[in-house]
Every structure is written in structure tokens, then in C-alpha cells.
Scaffold this motif. Structure first.
Motif, PDB file in Angstrom:
ATOM      1  N   PHE A 213      28.303 -15.458   2.240  1.00  0.00           N
ATOM      2  CA  PHE A 213      29.665 -15.262   2.727  1.00  0.00           C
ATOM      3  C   PHE A 213      30.491 -14.660   1.592  1.00  0.00           C
ATOM      4  O   PHE A 213      30.668 -15.296   0.549  1.00  0.00           O
ATOM      5  CB  PHE A 213      30.283 -16.596   3.159  1.00  0.00           C
ATOM      6  N   ILE A 214      30.993 -13.450   1.782  1.00  0.00           N
ATOM      7  CA  ILE A 214      31.774 -12.749   0.761  1.00  0.00           C
ATOM      8  C   ILE A 214      33.184 -12.528   1.294  1.00  0.00           C
ATOM      9  O   ILE A 214      33.383 -11.762   2.250  1.00  0.00           O
ATOM     10  CB  ILE A 214      31.128 -11.401   0.393  1.00  0.00           C
ATOM     11  N   ASP A 215      34.144 -13.213   0.714  1.00  0.00           N
ATOM     12  CA  ASP A 215      35.541 -13.121   1.167  1.00  0.00           C
ATOM     13  C   ASP A 215      35.600 -13.313   2.679  1.00  0.00           C
ATOM     14  O   ASP A 215      35.105 -14.306   3.186  1.00  0.00           O
ATOM     15  CB  ASP A 215      36.153 -11.777   0.733  1.00  0.00           C
ATOM     16  N   TYR A 216      36.179 -12.343   3.384  1.00  0.00           N
ATOM     17  CA  TYR A 216      36.359 -12.466   4.837  1.00  0.00           C
ATOM     18  C   TYR A 216      35.354 -11.624   5.611  1.00  0.00           C
ATOM     19  O   TYR A 216      35.493 -11.433   6.827  1.00  0.00           O
ATOM     20  CB  TYR A 216      37.788 -12.061   5.214  1.00  0.00           C
TER      21      TYR A 216
ATOM     22  N   ASP B 176      26.432 -24.211  -1.012  1.00  0.00           N
ATOM     23  CA  ASP B 176      26.409 -25.312  -0.052  1.00  0.00           C
ATOM     24  C   ASP B 176      25.018 -25.298   0.569  1.00  0.00           C
ATOM     25  O   ASP B 176      24.788 -24.633   1.572  1.00  0.00           O
ATOM     26  CB  ASP B 176      27.498 -25.130   1.002  1.00  0.00           C
ATOM     27  N   GLY B 177      24.091 -25.999  -0.065  1.00  0.00           N
ATOM     28  CA  GLY B 177      22.696 -25.887   0.354  1.00  0.00           C
ATOM     29  C   GLY B 177      22.207 -24.486   0.015  1.00  0.00           C
ATOM     30  O   GLY B 177      22.271 -24.054  -1.128  1.00  0.00           O
ATOM     31  N   THR B 178      21.751 -23.752   1.037  1.00  0.00           N
ATOM     32  CA  THR B 178      21.354 -22.364   0.820  1.00  0.00           C
ATOM     33  C   THR B 178      22.430 -21.387   1.279  1.00  0.00           C
ATOM     34  O   THR B 178      22.185 -20.175   1.350  1.00  0.00           O
ATOM     35  CB  THR B 178      20.034 -22.047   1.559  1.00  0.00           C
ATOM     36  N   ASN B 179      23.608 -21.892   1.606  1.00  0.00           N
ATOM     37  CA  ASN B 179      24.745 -21.021   1.899  1.00  0.00           C
ATOM     38  C   ASN B 179      25.467 -20.687   0.600  1.00  0.00           C
ATOM     39  O   ASN B 179      25.681 -21.560  -0.242  1.00  0.00           O
ATOM     40  CB  ASN B 179      25.725 -21.694   2.863  1.00  0.00           C
ATOM     41  N   ILE B 180      25.821 -19.413   0.434  1.00  0.00           N
ATOM     42  CA  ILE B 180      26.500 -18.960  -0.777  1.00  0.00           C
ATOM     43  C   ILE B 180      27.883 -18.447  -0.397  1.00  0.00           C
ATOM     44  O   ILE B 180      28.003 -17.551   0.446  1.00  0.00           O
ATOM     45  CB  ILE B 180      25.727 -17.831  -1.478  1.00  0.00           C
ATOM     46  N   LEU B 181      28.909 -19.016  -0.998  1.00  0.00           N
ATOM     47  CA  LEU B 181      30.282 -18.596  -0.723  1.00  0.00           C
ATOM     48  C   LEU B 181      30.826 -17.883  -1.955  1.00  0.00           C
ATOM     49  O   LEU B 181      30.926 -18.468  -3.035  1.00  0.00           O
ATOM     50  CB  LEU B 181      31.159 -19.804  -0.387  1.00  0.00           C
ATOM     51  N   VAL B 182      31.163 -16.603  -1.780  1.00  0.00           N
ATOM     52  CA  VAL B 182      31.655 -15.781  -2.880  1.00  0.00           C
ATOM     53  C   VAL B 182      33.097 -15.384  -2.610  1.00  0.00           C
ATOM     54  O   VAL B 182      33.419 -14.857  -1.541  1.00  0.00           O
ATOM     55  CB  VAL B 182      30.799 -14.507  -3.056  1.00  0.00           C
ATOM     56  N   SER B 183      33.940 -15.634  -3.580  1.00  0.00           N
ATOM     57  CA  SER B 183      35.335 -15.213  -3.500  1.00  0.00           C
ATOM     58  C   SER B 183      35.586 -14.181  -4.591  1.00  0.00           C
ATOM     59  O   SER B 183      35.252 -14.409  -5.751  1.00  0.00           O
ATOM     60  CB  SER B 183      36.273 -16.406  -3.689  1.00  0.00           C
ATOM     61  N   THR B 184      36.128 -13.020  -4.203  1.00  0.00           N
ATOM     62  CA  THR B 184      36.422 -11.975  -5.182  1.00  0.00           C
ATOM     63  C   THR B 184      37.918 -11.722  -5.222  1.00  0.00           C
ATOM     64  O   THR B 184      38.667 -12.120  -4.315  1.00  0.00           O
ATOM     65  CB  THR B 184      35.703 -10.655  -4.840  1.00  0.00           C
TER      66      THR B 184
END
Length: 276
Positions: A33-36, A75-83
Motif C-alpha cells: 500500500f503506497i499512499d492512496y 502488518d504481517g505481510t502487508n506493507i504500508l508506505v507513506s511518502t
């Protein structure tokens, strides 16, 4: 932690059968997940996921520098990226050639199109890959000796611990001066993303780096290398004609078929010292 599963199997050798235990990679789906932007789905060997996220963002042109990333959360194998660039879904719609007009049925159709490809795999589970609209030739003066190329592929094989146990992953190696980064993954794209991400986090100068890896070299792999500015890519496998075309346009040195004591240079041979 190693994600390896052991299964009881039947092995046939020279007409004889026997039961043995065989190792296999315990691959898992990873959502990025990258931003929106819509989530992007990958089949991965789920380690070094932060390196993967950084490398993916750089290779896809979603960021220009590691400093563009504000945070990466697992979050587990979920990746949250905020730029700090705050990407939104319209960018992906534009990539897909969809023009979003905020009125009537067209908006509804665009939203439906977005939902259609959320999490869809492409490029052998490499996720959604974007095209490169313009190619700037790489001007790096980095040089590698012929004997070093042979040693690099041997080192790649020697250090491929998960591959040795399962034969189920690709291996990528990035070299910068005396520093070497090695990562493995079920996807050749993700393996390369991981070494690029780790190198970016370490502050390496990509114009002085080169990559050796196990896997074909089509255009989408060369696009990633061009975007980050790496001048040399080496593989024990073959290139695709699309990869050769992109490498030539980007002045990237492409070396393939590295086996035993031989290799083939397809583009930009001036970076290879054939005398050593």
C-alpha cells in the motif's frame, strides 16, 4: 526466520522409487500500500520486505530518493508506505491510459476499472509495472573485469542459502565498492527490488553499483535499472530482445549467459575489462 516447508515426496531415480523429504519455499502473498494508490499484490518470500518496498518505489519511479519515504510499516505481510509525494489513484489511472472525468457514468466506469486491477498480478507476480516514457543514457564510467564477473556469479550461487535448500527462489546481488548485498525471493523482480532498496537505505551511489542475478533480462527489468541509475546488469540467464533494446537505448551494460568460464556482453561493452 526461514520460510521453508518440508514435504514427504516420492523420488524416482534410474527406475527406483524412494520416499524422501523435500524442501520448498513457503511463499506468501504480500500487499503493498503506497499512499492512496490501490494495493499491489505480489507473491514473495516474505523477508526483507522493507527493502523490497523501497526498491519497488524507486524502480517504478514513485519516488526519486529514499528520503521521499516518510514511513514504512509492516502488518504481517502487508506493507504500508507513506511518502511525502502523496500519490493518489489518478496516477495509476493515467498509467493505464484511463482519463478520469468527474461526472456521470465515466467516473463510475473509472472506479470500476480501478477495482478490477487492484491486487492483480503481472510480470510473474511482480505487481503492477509502469512503462518508461523517456530514456536518458547512463553515463557512469564504472568498469568491471571479466574475471570479476565470473567470480560474482559464483559468489551469488555460494551465498544463495534459500536457493540451495529449495531451488525455488531467484537470487540478486548488488555490489558497491567492497560492499555486497544479497537477497532472495520467488520473484526475480522482487529479489532485485530488495537489493536496490537495501542499497538506497545504505546511501550507496547507484552509478558505482552493479547487479548480478539469476533470471531473464526483459525490458521491465532494464527499466528498473535505468530508473535508479545502475549501469551494469549481469545474469546467468538470457536477455529478451526487448531488454536488449532498452539496455542499448539507456547505455546499460548487459551481460548474460555467465556460466563456467564464459559470458556474453550484449550492450555497452566499454564497461568490461576483457584483459582481466
Amino acid at each position: 526466520m526461514e520460510f521453508i516447508r518440508q514435504t514427504e515426496v516420492i523420488q524416482w531415480v534410474d527406475g527406483e522409487c524412494r520416499k524422501i523429504k523435500e524442501n520448498s519455499v513457503d511463499d506468501e502473498y504480500t500487499y503493498l500500500f503506497i499512499d492512496y494508490l490501490p494495493p499491489r499484490k505480489f507473491s514473495t518470500y516474505p523477508v526483507d520486505l522493507k527493502d523490497f518496498a523501497v526498491g519497488y518505489c524507486l524502480g517504478e519511479g514513485l519516488i526519486k530518493d529514499y528520503s521521499d519515504i516518510e514511513s514504512i510499516t509492516l502488518d504481517g505481510t502487508n506493507i504500508l508506505v507513506s511518502t511525502n509525494l502523496n500519490h493518489d489513484p489518478e496516477e495509476d489511472l493515467e498509467q493505464e491510459g484511463i482519463v478520469q472525468e468527474r461526472k456521470g457514468n465515466c467516473e463510475h466506469a473509472c472506479v470500476c476499472r480501478l477495482l478490477e486491477y487492484q491486487g492483480v498480478n503481472s510480470d510473474n507476480a511482480g505487481g503492477i509495472r509502469s512503462e518508461l516514457k523517456t530514456i536518458e543514457p547512463n553515463r557512469s564510467d564504472l568498469r568491471v573485469s571479466a574475471t570479476q564477473i565470473i567470480r560474482d556469479i559464483q559468489h551469488l550461487t555460494d551465498e544463495a542459502k534459500i536457493w540451495q535448500k529449495t531451488a525455488g527462489v531467484h537470487v540478486a546481488q548488488l555490489k558497491y565498492e567492497d560492499n555486497i548485498i544479497i537477497r532472495e525471493d520467488v520473484s526475480r523482480h522482487v529479489a532485485v527490488d530488495k537489493v536496490i532498496g537495501a542499497a538506497a537505505k545504505a546511501g550507496y551511489d547507484f552509478s558505482k553499483c552493479y547487479i548480478s542475478y539469476s533470471g531473464r533480462m526483459p525490458a521491465d527489468m532494464l527499466i528498473k535499472v535505468i530508473r535508479v541509475g545502475i549501469p551494469i546488469i549481469i545474469s546467468n540467464a538470457s536477455p529478451a530482445s526487448s531488454g536488449i533494446d532498452v539496455a542499448r537505448s539507456g547505455n546499460i551494460t548487459m551481460v548474460g549467459f555467465v556460466r563456467d568460464n564464459r559470458f556474453t556482453v550484449f550492450t555497452a561493452p566499454e564497461r568490461i575489462d576483457f584483459e582481466k
